[in-house]
Design a protein around this motif. Structure first.
Motif, PDB file in Angstrom:
ATOM      1  N   HIS A 125      -0.791 -12.097 -23.771  1.00 28.00           N
ATOM      2  CA  HIS A 125      -1.132 -13.252 -22.938  1.00 28.00           C
ATOM      3  C   HIS A 125      -0.314 -14.506 -23.248  1.00 28.00           C
ATOM      4  CE1 HIS A 125      -4.567 -11.040 -21.337  1.00 28.00           C
ATOM      5  NE2 HIS A 125      -4.944 -10.765 -22.577  1.00 28.00           N
ATOM      6  N   SER A 126       0.734 -14.425 -24.044  1.00 29.59           N
ATOM      7  CA  SER A 126       1.496 -15.635 -24.360  1.00 29.59           C
ATOM      8  C   SER A 126       2.976 -15.334 -24.575  1.00 29.59           C
ATOM      9  CB  SER A 126       0.915 -16.331 -25.599  1.00 29.59           C
ATOM     10  OG  SER A 126       1.076 -15.532 -26.750  1.00 29.59           O
ATOM     11  N   TRP A 127       3.817 -16.330 -24.227  1.00 29.51           N
ATOM     12  CA  TRP A 127       5.269 -16.205 -24.336  1.00 29.51           C
ATOM     13  C   TRP A 127       5.845 -17.516 -24.873  1.00 29.51           C
ATOM     14  CZ3 TRP A 127       2.185 -14.525 -20.525  1.00 29.51           C
ATOM     15  CH2 TRP A 127       2.305 -13.199 -20.096  1.00 29.51           C
ATOM     16  N   LEU A 128       6.911 -17.409 -25.666  1.00 31.95           N
ATOM     17  CA  LEU A 128       7.720 -18.568 -26.047  1.00 31.95           C
ATOM     18  C   LEU A 128       8.984 -18.528 -25.201  1.00 31.95           C
ATOM     19  CD1 LEU A 128       7.456 -18.711 -29.942  1.00 31.95           C
ATOM     20  CD2 LEU A 128       6.615 -20.430 -28.322  1.00 31.95           C
ATOM     21  N   ILE A 129       9.252 -19.614 -24.476  1.00 27.95           N
ATOM     22  CA  ILE A 129      10.373 -19.644 -23.535  1.00 27.95           C
ATOM     23  C   ILE A 129      11.278 -20.826 -23.848  1.00 27.95           C
ATOM     24  CG2 ILE A 129      11.043 -19.785 -21.105  1.00 27.95           C
ATOM     25  CD1 ILE A 129       8.462 -18.499 -20.337  1.00 27.95           C
ATOM     26  N   ASP A 130      12.568 -20.543 -23.974  1.00 27.02           N
ATOM     27  CA  ASP A 130      13.560 -21.589 -24.178  1.00 27.02           C
ATOM     28  C   ASP A 130      13.623 -22.475 -22.941  1.00 27.02           C
ATOM     29  OD1 ASP A 130      16.446 -22.722 -24.054  1.00 27.02           O
ATOM     30  OD2 ASP A 130      16.268 -21.994 -26.098  1.00 27.02           O
ATOM     31  N   GLY A 131      13.770 -23.780 -23.132  1.00 24.05           N
ATOM     32  CA  GLY A 131      13.778 -24.718 -22.015  1.00 24.05           C
ATOM     33  C   GLY A 131      14.914 -24.500 -21.034  1.00 24.05           C
ATOM     34  N   THR A 132      16.024 -23.933 -21.505  1.00 24.12           N
ATOM     35  CA  THR A 132      17.183 -23.735 -20.625  1.00 24.12           C
ATOM     36  C   THR A 132      17.129 -22.398 -19.876  1.00 24.12           C
ATOM     37  OG1 THR A 132      18.461 -22.744 -22.439  1.00 24.12           O
ATOM     38  CG2 THR A 132      18.639 -25.137 -22.126  1.00 24.12           C
ATOM     39  N   VAL A 142      12.335 -16.506 -15.538  1.00 19.31           N
ATOM     40  CA  VAL A 142      10.920 -16.762 -15.825  1.00 19.31           C
ATOM     41  C   VAL A 142      10.043 -16.097 -14.766  1.00 19.31           C
ATOM     42  CG1 VAL A 142       9.166 -18.541 -16.131  1.00 19.31           C
ATOM     43  CG2 VAL A 142      11.482 -18.932 -16.974  1.00 19.31           C
ATOM     44  N   MET A 143      10.463 -16.199 -13.508  1.00 22.40           N
ATOM     45  CA  MET A 143       9.701 -15.567 -12.418  1.00 22.40           C
ATOM     46  C   MET A 143       9.597 -14.065 -12.641  1.00 22.40           C
ATOM     47  SD  MET A 143      11.401 -17.683  -9.250  1.00 22.40           S
ATOM     48  CE  MET A 143      10.880 -16.509  -8.018  1.00 22.40           C
ATOM     49  N   ARG A 144      10.702 -13.452 -13.068  1.00 21.08           N
ATOM     50  CA  ARG A 144      10.704 -12.005 -13.281  1.00 21.08           C
ATOM     51  C   ARG A 144       9.821 -11.632 -14.481  1.00 21.08           C
ATOM     52  NH1 ARG A 144      15.795 -11.417 -13.809  1.00 21.08           N
ATOM     53  NH2 ARG A 144      16.206 -11.070 -11.611  1.00 21.08           N
ATOM     54  N   ALA A 145       9.916 -12.404 -15.559  1.00 21.16           N
ATOM     55  CA  ALA A 145       9.169 -12.070 -16.768  1.00 21.16           C
ATOM     56  C   ALA A 145       7.667 -12.245 -16.584  1.00 21.16           C
ATOM     57  CB  ALA A 145       9.654 -12.926 -17.937  1.00 21.16           C
TER      58      ALA A 145
END
Length: 437
Positions: A352-359, A365-368
């Motif tokens: 239920h959680s992800w760490l995503i780089d701002g760039t 992001v839509m796909r993930a």
């Protein structure tokens, strides 16, 4: 009795022929027929020619089906009624015999036509449309020739009536990207395509919609060499940042004077030659592209210039990033690319959680996260851009947004730049809400 059965049998065969012809003609695929034509199948070429004017074909089918239906009503019931009446005469009263015989005759003929002249021919035609269409094409061409006057008359009347309702013109059988998406999705669902092949084909079409900023290395991540750097400084920068090519600038990144290939510098070192970025033998003319290009157009630029490295400029001629052929290929290959080949920008911590780089590009992001669309996505390229656009300010740590059942929270800031976000799945509604803590 034999004559009656023969009449009904001929009517059923005729009706089945027209029914199967209609479904097979409509369901046969142009791409499959074109492949057969390329293989030398003459009947496929004749079928494609008929598909150029499908109205004529369906007019003949309609005439045939209606003629058979009328004959079945006239001959079918009257052919069986006397025999059914003779069979039931010992058991029924005279006042009921005629009505019951007619009813049973009607039910019998109708059941035979529904089963053998409609349902079975349609199912067979749907299972093997191209094969069946090739069988019926020549008989139907003969019928088209025989019925040409009737076809001309009925088509003319139908066209006149349709024009009265402002319905005219022919359907354009064009294949659109949406059609290809649907066929690819169906192929993946049926198992004809593997998941990786499905993803690859979708990525090919994305190259026409994704712009350069979604795949480039952003300006603040670019390591460049100054034309005044001495040999020791050049070696130190290349050693700390082992890239294949470097920008060579004059004091600031926006004053680009060329690019240098690390292999050329290595060759100078091996040959014990002096390294100077003022030397014309080391500098190369860079490819400049605007940040409005799509990735597909970028590929065309690489192909035309025979280069694999480009500097991305905005409308003010400022450097906003660099992009390589490998960046475009990584976008094309998507999940097929080995994780050791590209930087991991989306890390799933748990279910239920992800760490995503701002760039991270918004498309990734839509796909993930399986999000169909971000609001006003034409105004930003990255997940950091989404946060800034939605919050309407420069975000700070702990600022968050609720969207599409996820909470996007800023967890790391570096000089006003969003370094990292924590995305968690929540039961929140899909409308966008922002909280500025």
């Amino acid at each position: 009795m034999t004559t009656s059965i023969l009449i009904i049998f001929c009517l059923i065969v005729a009706s089945a022929f027209f029914t199967a012809s209609e479904i097979a003609f409509a369901a046969s695929r142009r791409l499959k027929l074109q492949q057969l034509v390329d293989d030398g199948e003459q009947k496929a070429a004749q079928l494609l020619a008929l598909k150029q004017h499908p109205g004529h074909f369906f007019t003949v089918v309609t005439i045939g089906l209606n003629a058979v239906a009328i004959l079945a009503g006239i001959l079918g019931e009257s052919a069986l009624t006397p025999y059914i009446r003779d069979t039931l005469q010992p058991w029924l009263a005279a006042n009921l015999l005629e009505q019951v015989s007619s009813l049973l005759s009607f039910i019998s003929v109708t059941a035979l036509f529904v089963l053998f002249a409609d349902l079975i021919p349609k199912r067979v035609a749907m299972m093997i449309p191209e094969s069946l269409a090739l069988v019926i094409v020549r008989p139907m061409r003969l019928l088209l020739l025989i019925c040409h006057p009737l076809v001309w008359m009925f088509n003319g009347l139908a066209s006149t009536i349709l024009r009265l309702f402002n319905l005219h013109g022919q359907h354009q059988d064009e294949i659109t990207p949406d059609d290809v998406y649907a066929m690819v999705a169906a192929g993946a669902e049926s198992g004809a395509l593997r998941k990786q092949e499905h993803q690859l084909i979708e990525n090919v079409f994305e190259l026409d919609t994704r712009t350069v900023p979604s795949a480039m290395t952003a300006r603040d991540s670019i390591i460049f060499l100054d034309h005044a750097d001495d040999e020791h400084t050049i070696k130190a920068k290349i050693s700390a940042n082992p890239h294949s090519k470097f920008l060579v600038c004059e004091d600031v990144i926006d004053r680009v004077i060329g690019i240098v290939d690390s292999k050329d510098i290595l060759l100078h070192i091996i040959q014990d030659q002096r390294i100077s970025l003022r030397s014309e033998t080391l500098l190369r003319t860079p490819l400049m592209i605007p940040d409005t290009l799509t990735l597909s157009e970028t590929l065309d630029s690489f192909n035309a210039s025979r280069q694999d490295f480009a500097i991305v400029l905005n409308e003010y001629a400022l450097v906003v990033g660099i992009i390589t052929l490998n960046d475009v290929m990584n976008t094309l290959m998507g999940d097929l690319v080995s994780p050791y080949m590209i930087e991991e920008q989306i890390i799933q911590r748990d279910e239920h959680s992800w760490l995503i780089d701002g760039t991270t590009p918004i498309d990734d992001v839509m796909r993930a996260l399986a999000i169909d669309e971000f609001p006003h996505s034409e105004n930003y390229e990255t997940i950091a851009g989404f946060m800034m656009f939605t919050l309407r300010k420069i975000p700070k740590r702990t600022d968050s947004i609720q969207f599409a059942g996820y909470k996007f929270e800023v967890v790391d800031i570096d000089s006003y730049k969003i370094d990292q976000l924590l995305v968690t799945k929540t039961p929140a509604p899909t409308s966008t809400e922002s909280s500025n803590d």
